[in-house]
Design a protein around this motif. Structure first.
Motif, short mmCIF file in Angstrom:
data_model
loop_
_atom_site.label_atom_id
_atom_site.label_comp_id
_atom_site.label_asym_id
_atom_site.label_seq_id
_atom_site.Cartn_x
_atom_site.Cartn_y
_atom_site.Cartn_z
N VAL A 25 -16.66 20.37 -52.97
CA VAL A 25 -17.17 19.16 -53.75
C VAL A 25 -18.22 19.62 -54.82
N VAL A 26 -19.10 20.31 -54.50
CA VAL A 26 -20.29 20.76 -55.48
C VAL A 26 -19.74 21.54 -56.70
N LEU A 27 -19.02 22.44 -56.44
CA LEU A 27 -18.59 23.19 -57.50
C LEU A 27 -17.51 22.21 -58.48
N TYR A 28 -16.94 21.17 -57.97
CA TYR A 28 -15.98 20.35 -58.62
C TYR A 28 -16.71 19.59 -59.65
N HIS A 29 -17.88 18.95 -58.89
CA HIS A 29 -18.81 18.22 -59.78
C HIS A 29 -19.43 18.73 -60.95
N LEU A 30 -19.72 20.38 -60.66
CA LEU A 30 -20.43 20.99 -61.57
C LEU A 30 -19.60 21.58 -62.61
N TRP A 31 -18.39 22.05 -62.39
CA TRP A 31 -17.44 22.52 -63.18
C TRP A 31 -16.00 22.01 -62.77
N PRO A 32 -15.82 20.70 -63.03
CA PRO A 32 -14.60 19.99 -63.12
C PRO A 32 -13.26 20.59 -63.59
N GLY A 33 -13.40 21.33 -64.67
CA GLY A 33 -12.37 21.98 -65.35
C GLY A 33 -11.83 23.17 -64.38
N ARG A 34 -12.85 23.69 -63.75
CA ARG A 34 -12.59 25.16 -63.05
C ARG A 34 -11.82 24.64 -61.57
N LEU A 35 -12.22 23.66 -61.07
CA LEU A 35 -12.08 23.32 -59.76
C LEU A 35 -11.63 21.86 -59.81
N PRO A 36 -10.49 21.41 -60.43
CA PRO A 36 -10.17 20.16 -60.60
C PRO A 36 -9.90 19.33 -59.44
N GLY A 37 -9.45 19.82 -58.18
CA GLY A 37 -9.25 19.25 -57.02
C GLY A 37 -10.21 19.31 -55.96
N GLY A 38 -11.47 19.76 -56.35
CA GLY A 38 -12.46 20.14 -55.34
C GLY A 38 -12.91 18.76 -54.68
N TYR A 39 -12.30 17.61 -55.13
CA TYR A 39 -12.70 16.44 -54.35
C TYR A 39 -12.10 16.22 -52.98
N ILE A 40 -11.23 17.29 -52.58
CA ILE A 40 -10.57 17.30 -51.18
C ILE A 40 -11.52 17.72 -50.19
N GLY A 41 -12.53 18.35 -50.48
CA GLY A 41 -13.80 18.76 -49.74
C GLY A 41 -14.27 17.33 -48.76
N VAL A 42 -14.13 16.37 -49.35
CA VAL A 42 -14.52 15.08 -48.75
C VAL A 42 -13.79 14.76 -47.62
N ASP A 43 -12.11 15.12 -47.68
CA ASP A 43 -11.17 14.93 -46.68
C ASP A 43 -11.59 15.61 -45.56
N VAL A 44 -11.94 17.13 -45.87
CA VAL A 44 -12.32 17.93 -45.04
C VAL A 44 -13.33 17.29 -44.06
N PHE A 45 -14.34 17.21 -44.67
CA PHE A 45 -15.45 16.39 -43.82
C PHE A 45 -15.16 15.29 -42.97
N PHE A 46 -14.32 14.52 -43.39
CA PHE A 46 -13.85 13.20 -42.56
C PHE A 46 -13.10 13.62 -41.37
N VAL A 47 -12.18 14.89 -41.56
CA VAL A 47 -11.49 15.41 -40.47
C VAL A 47 -12.34 16.13 -39.38
#
Length: 695
Positions: A25-47
């Motif tokens: 999540v953090v790397l996605y928000h800081l470098w979205p172009g490098r890790l464009p799907g980093g938002y899936i970290g939220v789903d990991v937290f939910f599980v």
């Protein structure tokens, strides 16, 4: 983003998953172009949350025969709220100190929603509100995930307790009842998620029912393991297989992080892979063989990041929003790296001096649920009331700016607004130097209700005609305005002409929907589908109105037109020709500039307005192929109205023209400036032969 119960703290795979999730999540928000799907970290937290909370509740119900709801909720509050409220309070102060007043309403509104843990519903509502959808991100926007978690914590124990009580009264198996109690909602949520991701993807990302199945997946795993005598999987005696499963799970998360992106429909089917990967890693636990990822899971930096993951999630986002405003430019690599390091430092400090002391304290009676409830209520009240004061201050500033704007407009100064750009009559008024009407804090809301009401939203499909002037008077030219929000931006100018008796106007306007034959280009399928449904109704309506229509004016956001340049022109020709064949004159208006940055942010930071203040280069903001411009004249009876001279001059497009703030965001005109365009729109329509000369 919850941490484990005491019995779960030694689970290395949970800690490693937390570290992985927060970095995604953090790397996605800081470098979205490098890790464009980093938002899936939220789903990991939910599980993870679903697994741990379900496991804890099952242990309690198994040992005591019930669930102490007050104790459970108090424990969650002591664990989660101190750090959450600390970050919200810090963010509120930062907003008041560093962000312009024009952003206060949005930011303080979302801080209030985050405090009350309904932020996800606010964002879901904003995602389908065309006026709100283009707003810059707020400093507390990331609390939407915590809102969903808190809603889960409220409902989940009630489901499990209901199952236990139901089974006890009927002398049946509590385990079977619990399977039904959490299995049915999980499946229902998954089905709903798959449906709404296709039907309304903008809202699907935020609404709780579309995400509940992810908690449920973890909960069902916890229930399955609790039902086994050993508490382990059937493959417990095959560590090599478990190692392979664990590595495959982490590889799947990495693949999603790099391969998913902004155009991936989410959650929907795309969320199945990260959820399944997380479930697999938890089920594999900590394999014991040479190929096991256990040493990596037990690596001290991984454990450190896992332990501070909750605070990292809280702290990382506000500086990403606020620091660019302080610096007056986009973040560079150095600033992003400093945010990452600062987030880690602040999170470690928060864990040591805020989270753990409050979580484990026995002082002040904090272990008692009632005392915890009172402390929580006081903290929430302070945050909400303070944020409400900030929001009211912003509202008052906007009203003051509106009043000042009205006074200037009523005085009708020479060279006001578009008059300062008239190429036929050069005009300059030194008295307007330094004037910004409306002021930046009011420009974003410079849109009267009467124009908002004659607009079909981005998910609507019904025609919504609105009329101005004597539409039934055959002696007055009747104009029909067709298009999207960029067409709507011209409505105040046409309304001004209608109030002067020069024309009458009917508007047929829909968000994200240009008058073309082919579908628009947009990642949100619901916009595409609703636009097609709306246009299917539009053409018969236009044909029916043709006998009383003298002129159709159309424009739109040029970047939404799909296909090659030739295909875009052919699509417009196909849409316009049936009306042109009926003798209706069609005027295409070249699209207005689209800026790279919100000019209001820039204007709010300057003390003195100069002609070049916050201006853009014409080649940067009008560089997109414009099918409206290209199609005009190719259909008999169609012509072009180009208003570019009133936006740009000598290669520069000012943000303030003739004392008037031109834009309310990166691509929409303020009503105040649009009204000053009225005489030049009228003159232009006469010059191209679309309207008869007066008299």
């Amino acid at each position: 983003m919850s941490m484990p119960a005491a019995a779960d703290r030694s689970r290395a795979e949970i800690t490693a998953l937390r570290a992985c999730a927060v970095l995604l999540v953090v790397l996605y928000h800081l470098w979205p172009g490098r890790l464009p799907g980093g938002y899936i970290g939220v789903d990991v937290f939910f599980v993870i949350s679903g697994f741990l909370i379900t496991s804890h509740l099952l242990r309690e119900s198994d040992s005591t025969g019930t669930i102490d709801l007050a104790r459970f909720w108090a424990r969650r509050a002591r664990r989660l709220l101190p750090a959450a409220y600390l970050v919200l309070a810090t963010t509120a102060v930062a907003v008041a100190v560093w962000l312009p007043v024009m952003s206060w309403q949005q930011n303080f509104r979302q801080i209030i929603a985050s405090t009350l843990y309904v932020q996800n519903w606010v964002l879901a509502a904003d995602s389908v509100d065309y006026l709100a959808a283009d707003e810059a991100p707020a400093a507390a926007q990331h609390y939407w995930t915590l809102s969903i978690e808190e809603q889960f914590y409220l409902v989940w124990p009630l489901l499990i307790l209901a199952a236990v009580v139901w089974a006890r009264r009927r002398s049946s198996s509590p385990t079977r009842a619990t399977w039904w109690a959490i299995g049915v909602p999980t499946v229902a949520s998954l089905v709903f998620s798959l449906w709404i991701t296709g039907a309304n993807p903008s809202a699907a990302y935020f609404v709780t029912p579309a995400r509940a199945w992810q908690f449920g997946a973890g909960g069902l795993l916890g229930l399955y393991l609790a039902g086994r005598a050993s508490g382990s999987t059937p493959l417990a005696d095959r560590p090599a297989v478990l190692s392979l499963i664990s590595w495959a799970g982490f590889a799947a998360l990495a693949w999603c992080g790099f391969r998913y992106g902004a155009t991936t429909p989410f959650p929907g089917t795309a969320a199945l892979l990260p959820v399944a990967a997380t479930v697999a890693i938890i089920a594999a636990a900590e394999p014991r063989n040479l190929a096991s990822p256990a040493p990596l899971m037990r690596w001290r930096p991984v454990g450190f990041l896992g332990d501070i993951s909750y605070s990292m999630y809280l702290w990382h986002w506000p500086p990403i929003v606020i620091l660019p405003v302080i610096l007056g430019r986009n973040l560079g690599f150095t600033e992003r790296l400093l945010i990452l390091l600062g987030t880690i430092a602040a999170s470690a400090a928060t864990k040591r001096w805020v989270e753990d002391p409050v979580r484990f304290t026995h002082r002040f009676g904090m272990r008692r649920p009632l005392i915890t409830l009172l402390a929580t209520t006081v903290g929430a009240a302070v945050l909400v009331s303070g944020s409400w004061v900030g929001r009211d201050a912003a509202v008052a500033a906007e009203r003051t700016a509106d009043a000042a704007a009205e006074a200037v407009v009523e005085s009708a100064p020479e060279c006001f607004g578009a008059a300062a750009m008239d190429p036929m009559h050069p005009c300059s008024n030194p008295d307007l130097d330094g004037t910004m009407v409306p002021a930046p804090e009011a420009a974003g809301g410079d849109y009267p209700k009467k124009y908002e009401d004659c607009f079909t939203g981005i998910t609507g499909t019904d025609l919504n005609a609105c009329e101005f002037g004597p539409v039934d008077d055959p002696d007055i030219p009747h104009v029909v305005l067709v298009g999207d929000s960029h067409a709507r931006a011209l409505l105040p100018a046409l309304d001004e002409l209608a109030s002067q008796g020069k024309i009458s106007v009917t508007g047929q306007i829909k968000g994200s929907c240009s008058w073309t034959r082919d579908p628009i280009k947009h990642p949100d399928q619901v916009r595409v589908d609703s636009c097609e449904a709306w246009k299917a109704k539009l053409e018969p309506w236009l044909v029916e109105q043709a006998p009383s229509t003298d002129l159709i004016i159309t424009t739109g956001y040029a970047r939404f037109n799909s296909g090659t340049h030739e295909e875009q022109v052919a699509s417009m020709q196909a849409a316009w020709k049936p009306l042109a064949d009926l003798g209706v004159h069609i005027v295409a208006v070249r699209d207005n500039p689209r800026l790279a940055k919100d000019p209001l942010d820039c204007l709010a930071r300057i003390d003195t307005v100069e002609p070049e203040s916050c201006a853009s280069r014409e080649k940067d903001v009008l560089d997109t192929f414009d099918a409206f411009q290209a199609t005009a004249g190719t259909v008999p009876g169609s012509t072009l109205l180009d208003l570019t001279d009133f936006y740009c001059r000598d290669g520069t497009c000012p943000a303030v023209i003739g004392g008037v703030t031109v834009y309310r965001d990166i691509s929409h005109l303020t009503v105040t400036y649009a009204k000053t365009l009225a005489p030049y729109v009228y003159r232009g329509l006469i010059e191209i032969g679309a309207l008869p000369p007066p008299g």
